[in-house]
Design a protein around this motif. Structure first.
Motif, PDB file in Angstrom:
ATOM      1  N   ILE A 399       0.845  -1.196   0.000  1.00 26.41           N
ATOM      2  CA  ILE A 399       0.000   0.000   0.000  1.00 26.41           C
ATOM      3  C   ILE A 399       0.880   1.246   0.000  1.00 26.41           C
ATOM      4  N   ALA A 437      -4.762  -0.690  -1.141  1.00 23.98           N
ATOM      5  CA  ALA A 437      -5.350  -0.540   0.187  1.00 23.98           C
ATOM      6  C   ALA A 437      -6.662  -1.303   0.259  1.00 23.98           C
ATOM      7  N   PHE A 441      -6.959  -4.469   2.714  1.00 21.40           N
ATOM      8  CA  PHE A 441      -7.835  -4.333   3.871  1.00 21.40           C
ATOM      9  C   PHE A 441      -9.021  -5.276   3.763  1.00 21.40           C
ATOM     10  N   PHE A 444      -7.471  -8.164   5.329  1.00 23.76           N
ATOM     11  CA  PHE A 444      -7.364  -7.953   6.782  1.00 23.76           C
ATOM     12  C   PHE A 444      -8.714  -8.163   7.445  1.00 23.76           C
ATOM     13  N   GLU A 445      -9.727  -7.617   6.793  1.00 22.77           N
ATOM     14  CA  GLU A 445     -11.057  -7.688   7.376  1.00 22.77           C
ATOM     15  C   GLU A 445     -11.471  -9.138   7.556  1.00 22.77           C
ATOM     16  N   ILE A 446     -11.263  -9.915   6.478  1.00 24.86           N
ATOM     17  CA  ILE A 446     -11.627 -11.326   6.560  1.00 24.86           C
ATOM     18  C   ILE A 446     -10.773 -12.028   7.606  1.00 24.86           C
ATOM     19  N   TYR A 448      -9.406 -10.769  10.172  1.00 29.22           N
ATOM     20  CA  TYR A 448      -9.606 -10.253  11.519  1.00 29.22           C
ATOM     21  C   TYR A 448     -10.942 -10.701  12.078  1.00 29.22           C
ATOM     22  N   PHE A 449     -11.955 -10.745  11.240  1.00 25.81           N
ATOM     23  CA  PHE A 449     -13.285 -10.980  11.760  1.00 25.81           C
ATOM     24  C   PHE A 449     -13.574 -12.436  12.081  1.00 25.81           C
ATOM     25  N   PRO A 453     -19.106 -14.144  10.868  1.00 23.40           N
ATOM     26  CA  PRO A 453     -19.285 -12.799  10.348  1.00 23.40           C
ATOM     27  C   PRO A 453     -20.646 -12.191  10.675  1.00 23.40           C
ATOM     28  N   GLU A 455     -22.822 -12.776  13.104  1.00 21.35           N
ATOM     29  CA  GLU A 455     -23.413 -13.058  14.391  1.00 21.35           C
ATOM     30  C   GLU A 455     -23.991 -11.800  15.023  1.00 21.35           C
ATOM     31  N   GLY A 456     -25.156 -11.924  15.537  1.00 18.13           N
ATOM     32  CA  GLY A 456     -25.984 -10.906  16.192  1.00 18.13           C
ATOM     33  C   GLY A 456     -25.352  -9.546  16.436  1.00 18.13           C
ATOM     34  N   HIS A 457     -25.618  -8.938  17.521  1.00 15.54           N
ATOM     35  CA  HIS A 457     -24.926  -7.697  17.819  1.00 15.54           C
ATOM     36  C   HIS A 457     -24.687  -7.573  19.310  1.00 15.54           C
ATOM     37  N   ASP A 465     -14.041 -15.843  22.287  1.00 12.16           N
ATOM     38  CA  ASP A 465     -12.912 -14.943  22.054  1.00 12.16           C
ATOM     39  C   ASP A 465     -12.129 -14.728  23.329  1.00 12.16           C
TER      40      ASP A 465
ATOM     41  N   SER C 114     -13.215  -9.061  24.599  1.00  9.92           N
ATOM     42  CA  SER C 114     -11.911  -8.524  24.160  1.00  9.92           C
ATOM     43  C   SER C 114     -11.591  -7.161  24.743  1.00  9.92           C
ATOM     44  N   TRP C 153      -8.953   1.523  13.966  1.00 13.86           N
ATOM     45  CA  TRP C 153      -9.817   0.592  13.234  1.00 13.86           C
ATOM     46  C   TRP C 153     -10.304  -0.570  14.106  1.00 13.86           C
ATOM     47  N   GLN C 160     -17.185  -6.763  15.979  1.00 14.97           N
ATOM     48  CA  GLN C 160     -16.893  -7.838  15.023  1.00 14.97           C
ATOM     49  C   GLN C 160     -18.145  -8.461  14.432  1.00 14.97           C
ATOM     50  N   ASP C 161     -19.223  -7.717  14.363  1.00 19.18           N
ATOM     51  CA  ASP C 161     -20.389  -8.261  13.684  1.00 19.18           C
ATOM     52  C   ASP C 161     -20.508  -7.594  12.315  1.00 19.18           C
ATOM     53  N   LYS C 162     -21.591  -7.877  11.659  1.00 20.80           N
ATOM     54  CA  LYS C 162     -21.714  -7.421  10.287  1.00 20.80           C
ATOM     55  C   LYS C 162     -21.732  -5.898  10.198  1.00 20.80           C
ATOM     56  N   ARG C 165     -18.432  -4.455  10.683  1.00 21.63           N
ATOM     57  CA  ARG C 165     -17.615  -4.704   9.510  1.00 21.63           C
ATOM     58  C   ARG C 165     -17.858  -3.627   8.451  1.00 21.63           C
ATOM     59  N   ILE C 180      -4.356   8.843   0.989  1.00 20.11           N
ATOM     60  CA  ILE C 180      -3.478   8.418  -0.098  1.00 20.11           C
ATOM     61  C   ILE C 180      -3.711   9.277  -1.339  1.00 20.11           C
TER      62      ILE C 180
END
Lengths: 527, 163, 499
Positions: A399, A437, A441, A444-446, A448-449, A453, A455-457, A465, C114, C153, C160-162, C165, C180
């Motif tokens: 990047i 980038a 990213f 990274f997102e994939i 990291y999460f 992906p 799951e609720g809130h 975790d 976390s 970030w 870490q939920d949708k 994301r 950039i």
């Protein structure tokens, strides 16, 4: 001994290959020590040569003592331009040999010695391309490295790899043939094959007011350029690259991807500076505008194609196509202070390390997780934290985040572009950084999460975790998934070099710029 | 037309020949569907360049470049015995005239050996390339059961490829 | 040129939260100790910052060079603390203490996962924030700016939920994309134009360079949009997206640290990169006198209007923040000393006010799980302290006496008046009215609902004290600063590098 350095660099892996051929096929245990010793010798010799170049001056070595006037003596030359490239080749092949320790052994022991023979011969070719100062030997060495890389690519068990290797053979041969043809015209024109000799005669001719009149010189240049562009996968001629590097064995892609294209870029710059001279290339020929636009298209197309990929290695392959655009464009910026050329040369070093780092990463995850597609990387940061470090650093370098070397190479390239007035190139570099980038990213997102992906809130988190994080989860399972040290070491080493190269970019660039201070090939306007 | 041939083709006919050969090879590379035919095209392409080089070293009234300490009478035997390979490769080679009885290498009387020597290397390179390519072609045939490019691509597209 | 004092204080102020990061990770199992480390770092940081105040009040600046010259660029990495940076540092470091307390309460109250990662990255973000505040040249500024983008970030995507994301994706793509695309080229262009001198000390960086009018304007806009943390439209939508973060993050980072870093950078650029007179001339030459002002004004009005339509309290506050940030940009872009001073003061004023509002929103969420304004009718009966603080915070954001917001807005207002730009005066008035319209009705409805509500019978039931205490402190601060603004005012004098 010290006078023989240039020969040692090339011959050490050659003898290594012979020894493996003699003994290694019967006893596979011979292979690895021989590989390490011979490459270590080459690397050491490269470093020593670089030291001597920057302390004393250019090293000229005539094999067998056949000096230049005879015309066909084999002339090896190490100067400011190629000494760093030699060192980088040495470092990369050294690191990849560590990576190959398990990789090759596990897959098929039958082929192991043959693999290492090819590997060492490839090193011979790469070192030779870089070190030779003879236009025809360059052709032969290009073919040595190409032939071995065809075989290395086809060695894998992947069917598509075989087809890709076949296409590569054809494209590669056409490229080399074009180069050879160009050399033929140069020979016709000058009667010499030695790069310095050719240049001297061409210069004489220019002084004879026979300027530019020589169509043969122009034709020669075009043929050589097209030939090298095919070899380096410059945009419209990149067709062979993505499949060949994607479907070949990890170790092969780790050595080929960082080095083959970069060495070809070096050859282009060498031809531009040493054989034809920048004056002729930029002033007489005046194609800077055209080639920079081609590079812009290469960068944009490579980036866009990379965006469309789902496979990790294929994405990286298209990034290589874009990066080649960086270097070709940078070399052709024709800014008066040579910042573009500096950036291109620095990027050869930087990009070799970046590509190595990312391809090693791809190799590791392919082996450990069976991950070939980006979506397979879910939860990587937790599963393989150490490997992830390599990914993150490599990606940040791609990047262009300081203090990695990627930032500084872009800095020099942009500086050259601004000073040369090539705003389109600036825009292309920035767009490509943006695309990188986005690409990384997304990874990274994939990574990291993790694999939950949707799951609720807020409140509905299970505490799996935490249990890992708070140390209740067994560490062994986490570390058990991590790759072995023989794979991690080269990854981390390349990541470290990426950062070191960035931090000490000033020193490196100072060395690169020695080329422009001492070279007598830059006269007149470009002095 | 004949004037065009006289001024542009005749003096440069070696160039024309190599260009035509090269184009034939390139056409085969691009247009042929069978992988082996592609390889044949590749060989023609390489050979065209080899012929081009060889023609560079030739000049009228020159002979083979061999250091000769015994005078011109030995030329005949040397030619027959030694330069056999060259003779076959070149197709066109200046017949060994002995215009003057000069002892030692007189540059005017000998063909430039350098391009020919280079081409020995290039031929070796070409042969090895062809060898590697044929080996890969063999692997392809084993894996796909065909050498026709479109059929291979179909198999790949159909996902009939287990990695 | 001001007298400068060499001191390591700014380095320590910046580093102490960086040192805390590994400690937090090491002691992740000892929750109490981990939180004590956070507090320790916060207090230490504030202490270091405070220790520098007397020096600055003497009219000196503090400099400290970290790296003599970055290899290849020959630009040093260097800290230089001046009034503007000090105001920002004071705000950020003092509010970190408060937010740490609040964060502990919030995270425990909701039993978030976390937490170690959360506190570690929080500390890292603060390190980057102070780095920006103390940056002595453009390169240092930029480096810490990027560090902040990356360090925040994981905080934004904490759940870490949708939703996290998507929010995180928007967040990074806007912040990194603009930096950039605009900031880096602007930086390199400045570097080449100025011959490699990017220092904020002395005359403006581009003072003695020949720049065409167009290139000045384009460069100005590139910086203003490149530092998109300032949230100027059209590069604002990362901020509402970032509201998926836990509330302490929204409170400290997205009302104080991150967004203020953005406007801080813009102020730095306007005051210290460009030469005021030449900039005026080149803008005038192209008849785009107030191009930046226009963008800022548009953002102020548009975001206030959008804020009116938001039912999610945090999103409403986010849009309010976007508008308030553009006040600051407007203040700087007016190219007038008083207005710029107002801008610098508004960094502090808005920070204190908005963090109060966010912490109130979080406290409500912890206590009742409510996120939407329509659910909060009558909530004042249940949480009077929280809503009282909310009222004071609102007053400060609107700019009503007796809160600090009045002082800063007054300066901007005066500046606009004395430049004779009446359009912007009208913008300021109109937006204040809009501020009232989107902030005060919820308070009114919370205390005086028009009918019976679900909160009627519950009696007073506030969030945990760790959540309530911080917002009481900050709302008090809003009022206290109104009566004692002198130190801050004197720190923000003479912002423009060249007269």
């Amino acid at each position: 001994m010290i006078d023989q350095i240039p020969a040692i660099i090339v011959l050490a892996p050659l003898f290594g290959a012979m020894i493996i051929g003699l003994f290694g096929i019967r006893d596979h245990r011979v292979c690895l020590p021989v590989v390490f010793i011979s490459l270590l010798v080459s690397l050491g010799a490269s470093v020593a040569a670089a030291q001597q170049v920057f302390n004393v001056g250019t090293i000229n070595y005539f094999v067998g003592g056949w000096e230049k006037p005879l015309g066909i003596g084999i002339h090896l030359k190490i100067d400011a331009l190629n000494s760093l490239v030699l060192v980088v080749i040495g470092v990369v092949v050294m690191l990849v040999s560590f990576f190959s320790i398990r990789r090759v052994g596990e897959r098929d022991t039958e082929k192991t010695p043959y693999f290492y023979i090819l590997y060492l011969l490839l090193c011979v070719g790469l070192f030779g391309i870089t070190i030779t100062s003879d236009a025809f030997n360059l052709f032969v060495l290009i073919e040595v490295s190409s032939l071995t890389s065809y075989a290395l690519i086809a060695m894998g068990s992947n069917k598509r790899g075989t087809v890709a290797a076949f296409n590569y053979v054809i494209m590669g041969t056409v490229g080399a043939s074009f180069y050879l043809l160009g050399v033929g015209y140069l020979y016709l024109k000058t009667g010499s094959l030695n790069m310095d000799g050719i240049h001297a005669i061409l210069m004489l001719e220019t002084n004879d007011a026979n300027v530019g009149a020589s169509k043969a010189t122009t034709v020669a240049f075009i043929f050589i350029l097209v030939g090298i562009w095919i070899k380096m996968a410059f945009f419209p001629l990149y067709g062979w690259l993505p499949n060949a590097y994607t479907y070949c064995p990890s170790t092969s892609s780790c050595i080929l991807a960082p080095l083959m294209t970069k060495v070809s870029v070096y050859v282009m710059i060498r031809v531009m500076i040493t054989v034809f001279g920048l004056d002729w290339v930029f002033v007489e020929l005046g194609w800077s505008q055209l080639v920079v636009w081609l590079a812009v298209i290469a960068i944009l197309a490579g980036s866009m194609l990379a965006l469309a990929q789902r496979e990790i290695k294929k994405m990286l392959c298209y990034l290589i196509v874009a990066e080649v655009g960086y270097m070709v464009g940078g070399a052709w910026l024709a800014d008066p202070d040579h910042w573009g050329m500096t950036g291109a040369l620095y990027h050869i070093l930087a990009d070799a390390m970046m590509t190595l780092c990312l391809f090693l990463f791809a190799g590791i995850v392919a082996k450990r997780l069976g991950a070939f597609e980006i979506s397979d990387l879910q939860g990587l940061f937790k599963k393989m934290p150490i490997t992830s470090i390599g990914l993150v650093i490599g990606a940040l370098a791609m990047i262009g985040v300081p203090p990695t070397c990627g930032f500084f190479s872009k800095f020099y390239l942009i500086r050259g572009a601004i000073e040369g007035g090539h705003w389109e190139f600036v825009a292309a570099l920035l767009i490509s950084s943006l695309v990188n980038a986005v690409l990384f990213f997304r990874i990274f997102e994939i990574a990291y999460f993790g694999n939950k992906p949707a799951e609720g809130h807020d409140h509905s988190h299970d505490h799996s975790d935490d249990s890992i994080e708070e140390g209740k989860g067994s560490d062994s399972t986490v570390l058990g998934r991590e790759a072995s040290w023989s794979s991690l070491f080269p990854l981390l080493a390349s990541a470290a070099i990426i950062i070191l190269l960035g931090v000490f970019n000033g020193e490196v660039v100072a060395l690169i710029r020695v080329t422009f201070e001492n070279s007598n090939h830059l006269s007149g306007l470009f002095r | 037309m004949s004037e065009f041939i006289q001024t542009n083709v005749q003096p440069y006919f070696n160039f024309w020949i190599y260009v035509v050969l090269m184009m034939i090879g390139l056409w085969a590379l691009i247009a042929k569907n069978n992988l082996i035919k592609k390889l044949i095209g590749m060989s023609i392409f390489q050979t065209a360049i080899i012929l081009f080089y060889v023609s560079l070293g030739v000049k009228d009234g020159s002979t083979i470049p061999i250091l000769d300490h015994h005078g011109p009478e030995h030329h005949e035997t040397a030619d027959a015995g030694h330069d056999d390979v060259h003779e076959k490769e070149h197709g066109k080679k200046a017949e060994p005239h002995h215009a003057d009885d000069h002892v030692g290498p007189n540059p005017d009387t000998i063909a430039n050996p350098l391009p020919h020597v280079l081409m020995l290397t290039a031929i070796v390179v070409g042969v090895s390339t062809l060898g590697v390519a044929l080996a890969i072609g063999q692997m392809i045939f084993k894996e796909f059961g065909t050498l026709e490019e479109n059929e291979i691509l179909e198999q790949i597209k159909a996902g009939n490829v287990d990695d | 040129m001001q007298e400068s004092v060499n001191s390591l204080l700014p380095v320590w102020a910046c580093l102490c939260s960086l040192i805390a990061v590994p400690l937090i990770v090491i002691f992740r199992k000892e929750i109490l100790l981990r939180e004590m480390i956070t507090f320790g770092a916060a207090f230490a940081k504030f202490g270091f910052v405070l220790a520098m105040v007397p020096i600055l009040l003497d009219g000196k600046v503090i400099t400290c060079s970290l790296i003599e010259g970055v290899s290849g660029l020959n630009v040093p990495i260097l800290f230089r603390v001046d009034g503007l940076g000090m105001v920002f540092a004071l705000v950020a470091s003092s509010l970190w203490i408060v937010t740490s307390l609040y964060g502990v309460g919030y995270m425990r109250g909701l039993k978030e996962h976390s937490q170690t990662r959360f506190f570690a990255f929080f500390a890292l973000s603060l390190c980057a924030t102070l780095g920006v505040a103390f940056a002595g040249n453009l390169l240092t500024l930029y480096l810490f700016y990027e560090m902040l983008s990356l360090a925040t970030w994981p905080l934004v995507t904490h759940h870490q939920d949708k939703e996290a994301r998507t929010g995180g994706r928007t967040y990074l793509s806007y912040l990194l994309g603009t930096s950039i695309a605009f900031a880096i080229p602007a930086l390199i262009f400045t570097f080449i134009k100025s011959g490699g001198d990017l220092s904020f000390a002395g005359p403006a960086i581009l003072a003695s360079t020949d720049m065409t009018a167009w290139s000045s304007v384009i460069l100005l806009m590139a910086f203003a949009f490149g530092f998109s943390k300032a949230g100027m439209m059209p590069f604002h939508s990362w901020l509402p997206g970032a509201m998926v973060a836990p509330t302490p993050v929204s409170a400290l980072l997205h009302a104080v640290a991150v967004v203020k870093v953005g406007v801080f950078c813009v102020i730095r650029v306007v005051t210290q990169v460009f030469d005021m007179t030449t900039l005026r001339q080149s803008l005038g030459a192209l008849n785009v006198n107030e191009v930046l002002c226009w963008f800022a004004s548009f953002t102020i009005i548009a975001s206030s209007l959008i804020a009116l339509t938001q039912d999610n309290l945090k999103r409403r506050l986010a849009f309010s923040t976007i508008g308030q940030l553009s006040y600051i940009i407007l203040g700087a872009a007016l190219l007038h000393d008083v207005a710029a001073q107002g801008a610098a003061l508004h960094i502090a004023a808005h920070a204190v006010g908005k963090i109060t509002l966010f912490m109130c929103a979080g406290a409500i969420f912890v206590a009742t799980g409510k996120k939407y304004l329509s659910q909060m009718v009558g909530i004042g009966r249940r949480m009077p302290i929280t809503m009282g603080a909310f009222f004071i915070g609102s007053m400060s954001v609107i700019g009503l006496p007796p809160t600090f917001g009045f002082v800063s807005k007054w300066h901007i207002f005066l500046g606009a008046l004395s430049t004779g730009q009446f359009v912007f005066v009208i913008v300021l008035i109109a937006s204040s009215i809009l501020n009232i319209a989107y902030l005060l009705p919820p308070v009114w409805k919370a205390f005086f609902p028009s009918g019976p509500t679900e909160f009627d019978d519950e009696g007073i039931k506030e969030a945990p004290w760790t959540c309530v205490a911080p917002l009481v402190i900050t709302s008090t601060l809003c009022i206290v600063l109104f009566f004692f603004p002198n130190e801050l005012i004197s720190l923000t004098k003479n912002l423009f590098a060249s007269k």
